[in-house]
Design an enzyme around this catalytic site. Structure first.
Site, PDB file in Angstrom:
ATOM      1  N   ASP A  44      -7.305 118.042  25.542  1.00 37.09           N
ATOM      2  CA  ASP A  44      -7.738 118.705  26.773  1.00 37.09           C
ATOM      3  C   ASP A  44      -9.108 119.315  26.512  1.00 37.09           C
ATOM      4  O   ASP A  44      -9.474 119.558  25.353  1.00 37.09           O
ATOM      5  CB  ASP A  44      -6.730 119.774  27.193  1.00 37.09           C
ATOM      6  CG  ASP A  44      -6.816 120.086  28.683  1.00 37.09           C
ATOM      7  OD1 ASP A  44      -5.975 119.587  29.446  1.00 37.09           O
ATOM      8  OD2 ASP A  44      -7.747 120.829  29.081  1.00 37.09           O
ATOM      9  N   THR A 135      -3.480 109.154  39.909  1.00 35.01           N
ATOM     10  CA  THR A 135      -3.382 108.434  41.178  1.00 35.01           C
ATOM     11  C   THR A 135      -4.791 108.168  41.679  1.00 35.01           C
ATOM     12  O   THR A 135      -5.554 109.099  41.922  1.00 35.01           O
ATOM     13  CB  THR A 135      -2.601 109.275  42.197  1.00 35.01           C
ATOM     14  OG1 THR A 135      -1.339 109.568  41.624  1.00 35.01           O
ATOM     15  CG2 THR A 135      -2.406 108.524  43.495  1.00 35.01           C
ATOM     16  N   GLY A 266       3.980 119.453  51.533  1.00 34.66           N
ATOM     17  CA  GLY A 266       2.690 119.815  50.947  1.00 34.66           C
ATOM     18  C   GLY A 266       2.701 119.547  49.455  1.00 34.66           C
ATOM     19  O   GLY A 266       3.336 118.594  48.995  1.00 34.66           O
ATOM     20  N   CYS A 269       0.094 116.669  45.517  1.00 29.56           N
ATOM     21  CA  CYS A 269      -0.008 115.201  45.583  1.00 29.56           C
ATOM     22  C   CYS A 269       0.025 114.647  46.999  1.00 29.56           C
ATOM     23  O   CYS A 269      -0.860 113.873  47.384  1.00 29.56           O
ATOM     24  CB  CYS A 269       1.141 114.568  44.799  1.00 29.56           C
ATOM     25  SG  CYS A 269       1.021 114.801  43.046  1.00 29.56           S
ATOM     26  N   LYS A 272      -3.099 114.896  49.434  1.00 27.79           N
ATOM     27  CA  LYS A 272      -4.247 114.190  48.852  1.00 27.79           C
ATOM     28  C   LYS A 272      -4.018 112.671  48.877  1.00 27.79           C
ATOM     29  O   LYS A 272      -4.911 111.898  49.226  1.00 27.79           O
ATOM     30  CB  LYS A 272      -4.423 114.722  47.425  1.00 27.79           C
ATOM     31  CG  LYS A 272      -5.130 113.861  46.444  1.00 27.79           C
ATOM     32  CD  LYS A 272      -5.325 114.613  45.130  1.00 27.79           C
ATOM     33  CE  LYS A 272      -4.254 114.351  44.093  1.00 27.79           C
ATOM     34  NZ  LYS A 272      -4.302 113.036  43.473  1.00 27.79           N
ATOM     35  N   ARG A 337      -0.647 125.249  45.637  1.00 36.10           N
ATOM     36  CA  ARG A 337      -1.591 124.324  46.261  1.00 36.10           C
ATOM     37  C   ARG A 337      -0.968 123.614  47.468  1.00 36.10           C
ATOM     38  O   ARG A 337       0.129 123.076  47.378  1.00 36.10           O
ATOM     39  CB  ARG A 337      -2.081 123.284  45.238  1.00 36.10           C
ATOM     40  CG  ARG A 337      -3.073 123.883  44.242  1.00 36.10           C
ATOM     41  CD  ARG A 337      -3.451 122.876  43.186  1.00 36.10           C
ATOM     42  NE  ARG A 337      -2.322 122.548  42.327  1.00 36.10           N
ATOM     43  CZ  ARG A 337      -2.335 121.572  41.425  1.00 36.10           C
ATOM     44  NH1 ARG A 337      -3.398 120.820  41.280  1.00 36.10           N
ATOM     45  NH2 ARG A 337      -1.282 121.346  40.669  1.00 36.10           N
TER      46      ARG A 337
HETATM   47  C1  UDX Z   1       5.507 114.222  44.803  1.00 37.24           C
HETATM   48  C2  UDX Z   1       6.331 112.924  44.630  1.00 37.24           C
HETATM   49  O1  UDX Z   1       7.721 113.205  44.867  1.00 37.24           O
HETATM   50  C3  UDX Z   1       6.115 112.350  43.256  1.00 37.24           C
HETATM   51  O2  UDX Z   1       6.818 111.113  43.149  1.00 37.24           O
HETATM   52  C4  UDX Z   1       4.600 112.115  43.079  1.00 37.24           C
HETATM   53  O3  UDX Z   1       4.293 111.480  41.908  1.00 37.24           O
HETATM   54  C5  UDX Z   1       3.870 113.438  43.189  1.00 37.24           C
HETATM   55  O4  UDX Z   1       4.134 113.974  44.501  1.00 37.24           O
HETATM   56  P1  UDX Z   1       5.777 116.764  44.143  1.00 37.24           P
HETATM   57  O5  UDX Z   1       4.407 116.988  44.668  1.00 37.24           O
HETATM   58  O6  UDX Z   1       6.169 117.443  42.882  1.00 37.24           O
HETATM   59  O7  UDX Z   1       6.046 115.206  43.911  1.00 37.24           O
HETATM   60  O8  UDX Z   1       6.759 117.246  45.312  1.00 37.24           O
HETATM   61  P2  UDX Z   1       8.128 116.781  45.996  1.00 37.24           P
HETATM   62  O9  UDX Z   1       9.295 117.273  45.246  1.00 37.24           O
HETATM   63  O10 UDX Z   1       8.120 115.359  46.369  1.00 37.24           O
HETATM   64  O11 UDX Z   1       8.008 117.684  47.338  1.00 37.24           O
HETATM   65  C6  UDX Z   1       6.861 117.540  48.186  1.00 37.24           C
HETATM   66  C7  UDX Z   1       7.013 118.388  49.426  1.00 37.24           C
HETATM   67  O12 UDX Z   1       8.079 117.928  50.241  1.00 37.24           O
HETATM   68  C8  UDX Z   1       7.301 119.858  49.136  1.00 37.24           C
HETATM   69  O13 UDX Z   1       6.573 120.661  50.030  1.00 37.24           O
HETATM   70  C9  UDX Z   1       8.807 119.940  49.356  1.00 37.24           C
HETATM   71  O14 UDX Z   1       9.272 121.215  49.650  1.00 37.24           O
HETATM   72  C10 UDX Z   1       8.979 118.986  50.520  1.00 37.24           C
HETATM   73  N1  UDX Z   1      10.346 118.458  50.643  1.00 37.24           N
HETATM   74  C11 UDX Z   1      10.873 117.674  49.664  1.00 37.24           C
HETATM   75  C12 UDX Z   1      11.082 118.727  51.793  1.00 37.24           C
HETATM   76  O15 UDX Z   1      10.616 119.440  52.704  1.00 37.24           O
HETATM   77  N2  UDX Z   1      12.328 118.182  51.911  1.00 37.24           N
HETATM   78  C13 UDX Z   1      12.873 117.387  50.954  1.00 37.24           C
HETATM   79  O16 UDX Z   1      14.004 116.889  51.147  1.00 37.24           O
HETATM   80  C14 UDX Z   1      12.125 117.142  49.789  1.00 37.24           C
END
Ligand code: UDX
Length: 443
Positions: A44, A135, A266, A269, A272, A337
């Site tokens: 890093d 990504t 949100g 990931c 974006k 974020r």
């Molecule tokens: C996501 C993807 O799941 C992952 O495969 C990718 O590589 C990176 O982005 P992450 O950003 O950690 O992962 O979040 P995730 O658990 O998918 O949740 C994303 C958003 O959806 C959050 O705001 C979460 O609260 C919301 N969410 C998730 C819901 O509102 N309902 C659900 O059933 C699941």
């Protein structure tokens, strides 16, 4: 094609794996690959981070990281160094796990990736394989190859599908591994890293691997916005969104995962990646209308959740007091974020609400550092947030909210209004206590 088991190098014979970037993807990859028996060096640019990690102290919250970090250091097959160029000299495989934040124009900013590629190019061993796990837009594998300037080094795309908060679990129990590249020897060497996980390995070309990551996230946000739209219809018609979506999710063609309603989606990931795919599709002359509608639906959902909170709170001189539980973008992370909770609360404040928020991991200082302009009070206790409030809104699905004493909450609220956007509270208990999110007739 989905490949058969590989003729891989045995772990003992393989050279080192270099992981560049010790963020949630890089550090997770480094500790998990060490756990699988590989020799790993992780680099890093942040000297503090490197020193902390080398001392066995994780620099961000991610369940399972600390144990694997210490185990790797103790076993001697995991080390940390400052700077990418230092890390690659003995590496057979180099994983690039670098930030690709959204640039001002909505397209990913590849500066970190191209900068590192240019720096490590001259240092790489002959025949090394460079793997892009970030990504990235379609064609970036080629861009990385150009920056490396090494004809003898293959570049392979190997997108990560790790959820924050479950990254270690997702790395060690993947639904699939996707590897894209033209050089079969290189893709097989990357596949060998994951061989012991026993999951499907899809080997394809680089462009298809790059698109797969975006398409997977595009599908997931579509599912989430669908769930939130169903929840809106349920609220309007008096149905129970959680039961409705459970009923839909039992269909194995749909499934329950990522079908829970919430205040909107949100995180670092999804927003974006959605923007990036919209740009890619537009630039390719195939505008992705469905995904644009999903993005618009998410913004409208923030609006309607905020409007509902304010309507439930009612007209109060000086503005209603709004208690909010949850600030992070989801539970089990400290990441703020692109948090849907913040998106909703910004709107509530703009609508005149006086917000008092409790979040298990967010202190007033942390929020002030993240968003100095957001005028909400952060308190250290879930009940304190509710004292004298006109409405309570639950915005993040922290499990600790499921075990709060709702009778006490009812006694603290000035008005009996609880809006649980995540469905974490006991609904029969809410109903028994009369804490139902029903907008008063007069509003
Ligand atoms: C996501 C993807 O799941 C992952 O495969 C990718 O590589 C990176 O982005 P992450 O950003 O950690 O992962 O979040 P995730 O658990 O998918 O949740 C994303 C958003 O959806 C959050 O705001 C979460 O609260 C919301 N969410 C998730 C819901 O509102 N309902 C659900 O059933 C699941």
């Amino acid at each position: 094609m989905v490949s058969a088991p590989f003729e891989s190098q045995s772990v003992a014979q393989a050279g080192e794996v270099a992981v560049i970037g010790a963020g949630y993807v890089g550090l997770t990859s480094a500790v998990c690959l060490a756990h699988l028996g590989h020799r790993v060096v992780c680099a890093d640019v942040d000297a503090y981070k490197v020193a902390e990690l080398a001392a066995g102290r994780p620099t961000h919250h991610e369940p399972g990281i600390d144990g694997l970090l210490r185990a790797g250091l103790d076993a001697g097959n995991l080390r940390f160094v400052l700077g990418a160029a230092e890390a690659v000299a003995d590496a057979d495989v180099v994983l690039l796990c670098l930030p690709t934040p959204m640039g001002a124009d909505g397209r990913p900013d590849l500066t970190a990736l191209t900068g590192v590629a240019a720096a490590i190019g001259p240092q790489l061993r002959p025949g090394a394989v460079v793997v892009d796990k970030s990504t990235v837009p379609v064609g970036t594998t080629r861009v990385v190859a150009e920056c490396l300037g090494r004809g003898d080094v293959a570049v392979v795309a190997n997108p990560e599908f790790l959820r924050e908060g479950q990254a270690v679990h997702d790395f060690l129990h993947p639904d699939r591994v996707v590897i894209g590249g033209e050089d079969r020897d290189a893709t097989a060497r990357v596949a060998a890293l994951y061989e012991s996980l026993g999951c499907p390995v899809l080997v394809t070309d680089a462009v298809s691997a790059e698109i797969t990551k975006y398409a997977a996230n595009a599908f997931l946000v579509t599912k989430l916005s669908f769930a939130n739209s169903v929840a809106a219809v349920c609220e309007a018609l008096g149905g129970d969104a959680h039961d409705v979506l459970r009923g839909v999710g039992y269909d194995h063609r749909v499934g329950h995962a990522h079908l829970r309603p919430g205040p909107g989606w949100g995180g670092s990931c999804f927003p974006k990646d959605v923007q990036a795919l919209l740009h890619l599709a537009h630039d390719a002359g195939e505008p992705f209308h469905l995904l644009q509608a999903v993005l618009d639906a998410n913004e409208s959902h923030f609006d309607r959740v905020a409007e509902r909170v304010l309507a439930l709170a009612g007209d109060v001189e000086g503005g209603p007091v709004v208690a909010a539980w949850g600030l992070t973008f989801k539970a089990d992370t400290d990441d703020l974020r692109e948090s849907p909770a913040l998106a909703v609360l910004r709107r509530v404040v703009a609508g005149g609400g006086r917000v008092r928020v409790y979040d298990p991991v967010t202190t007033p200082e942390r929020l002030a550092a993240f968003d100095p302009d957001l005028a909400v009070g952060v308190v250290a206790d879930a009940y304190e947030a509710c004292t004298g409030a006109d409405v309570l809104v639950v915005l993040t699905e922290w499990q600790e909210f499921a075990s709060v004493d709702l009778t006490r909450v009812a006694s603290l609220l000035r008005r009996p209004h609880v809006y649980d956007t995540r469905g974490v509270l006991d609904r029969s208990e809410l109903a028994r206590l009369g804490l139902v999110a029903r907008i008063p007739e007069s509003s």
